[in-house]
Scaffold this motif. Structure first.
Motif, PDB file in Angstrom:
ATOM      1  N   VAL A  78       0.895  -1.326   0.318  1.00  0.00           N
ATOM      2  CA  VAL A  78       0.465  -0.764   0.139  1.00  0.00           C
ATOM      3  C   VAL A  78       0.907   1.543   0.220  1.00  0.00           C
ATOM      4  O   VAL A  78       0.709   2.492  -0.722  1.00  0.00           O
ATOM      5  N   ALA A  79       1.864   1.247   0.970  1.00  0.00           N
ATOM      6  CA  ALA A  79       3.092   2.550   1.034  1.00  0.00           C
ATOM      7  C   ALA A  79       4.001   2.905  -0.461  1.00  0.00           C
ATOM      8  O   ALA A  79       3.609   3.729  -1.368  1.00  0.00           O
ATOM      9  N   SER A  80       3.447   1.469  -0.991  1.00  0.00           N
ATOM     10  CA  SER A  80       4.275   1.825  -2.013  1.00  0.00           C
ATOM     11  C   SER A  80       3.957   2.044  -4.247  1.00  0.00           C
ATOM     12  O   SER A  80       4.206   2.489  -5.027  1.00  0.00           O
ATOM     13  N   ALA A  81       2.744   1.338  -3.603  1.00  0.00           N
ATOM     14  CA  ALA A  81       1.432   1.861  -4.703  1.00  0.00           C
ATOM     15  C   ALA A  81       1.439   3.236  -5.096  1.00  0.00           C
ATOM     16  O   ALA A  81       1.803   3.088  -6.893  1.00  0.00           O
ATOM     17  N   PRO A  82       1.612   4.122  -4.724  1.00  0.00           N
ATOM     18  CA  PRO A  82       1.785   5.357  -5.310  1.00  0.00           C
ATOM     19  C   PRO A  82       2.506   6.012  -6.062  1.00  0.00           C
ATOM     20  O   PRO A  82       2.532   6.304  -7.211  1.00  0.00           O
ATOM     21  N   ALA A  83       3.500   5.584  -6.028  1.00  0.00           N
ATOM     22  CA  ALA A  83       4.883   5.454  -6.800  1.00  0.00           C
ATOM     23  C   ALA A  83       5.456   4.080  -7.879  1.00  0.00           C
ATOM     24  O   ALA A  83       5.280   4.519  -8.626  1.00  0.00           O
ATOM     25  N   VAL A  84       4.520   3.321  -7.752  1.00  0.00           N
ATOM     26  CA  VAL A  84       3.891   2.290  -8.787  1.00  0.00           C
ATOM     27  C   VAL A  84       3.293   2.694  -9.691  1.00  0.00           C
ATOM     28  O   VAL A  84       3.249   2.811 -11.241  1.00  0.00           O
ATOM     29  N   TYR A  85       2.068   3.388  -9.007  1.00  0.00           N
ATOM     30  CA  TYR A  85       1.564   4.576 -10.202  1.00  0.00           C
ATOM     31  C   TYR A  85       1.990   5.339 -11.320  1.00  0.00           C
ATOM     32  O   TYR A  85       0.994   4.929 -12.505  1.00  0.00           O
ATOM     33  N   ALA A  86       2.247   5.979 -10.230  1.00  0.00           N
ATOM     34  CA  ALA A  86       2.820   7.237 -10.771  1.00  0.00           C
ATOM     35  C   ALA A  86       4.082   6.674 -11.900  1.00  0.00           C
ATOM     36  O   ALA A  86       4.065   7.403 -13.070  1.00  0.00           O
ATOM     37  N   PHE A  87       5.268   5.631 -12.275  1.00  0.00           N
ATOM     38  CA  PHE A  87       5.575   5.117 -12.995  1.00  0.00           C
ATOM     39  C   PHE A  87       4.829   4.289 -14.382  1.00  0.00           C
ATOM     40  O   PHE A  87       5.319   4.535 -15.268  1.00  0.00           O
TER      41      PHE A  87
END
Length: 96
Positions: free
Chosen positions: A66-75
């Motif tokens: 959940v914490a890393s999801a925004p960075a993954v989505y942005a990529f």
């Protein structure tokens, strides 16, 4: 003498809070069933072994997702080329 680190102990409401976050995520249709399955498996192991370790591990793994999801989505949304990606499972197989 060194004191061993205190083991991770989530707040009592952590599983419910995490599930609410998963339900609010754009991948909820995939993530919620996966979390529920992993949680049920860990709960059964916890009952069998009288240990909370498996439950804590599931919580930590999903909290990290959940914490890393925004960075993954942005990529993913950026359209960057990830065709040079190397699968770590493939590297591990080669080393054996």
């Amino acid at each position: 003498m060194t004191t061993p680190p205190t083991p991770y102990a989530p707040a009592p409401g952590a599983p419910a809070e995490l599930l609410a976050q998963l339900r609010a995520d754009r991948r909820a249709s995939q993530w919620v069933p996966a979390f529920e399955q992993e949680w049920a498996t860990a709960l059964e192991e916890s009952r069998r072994t009288f240990s909370l370790g498996a439950l804590y591990e599931v919580l930590q793994a999903w909290q990290a997702r959940v914490a890393s999801a925004p960075a993954v989505y942005a990529f993913l949304d950026s359209g960057r080329d990830d065709s040079d990606f190397i699968d770590l499972q493939e590297i591990r197989r080669r080393r054996r």
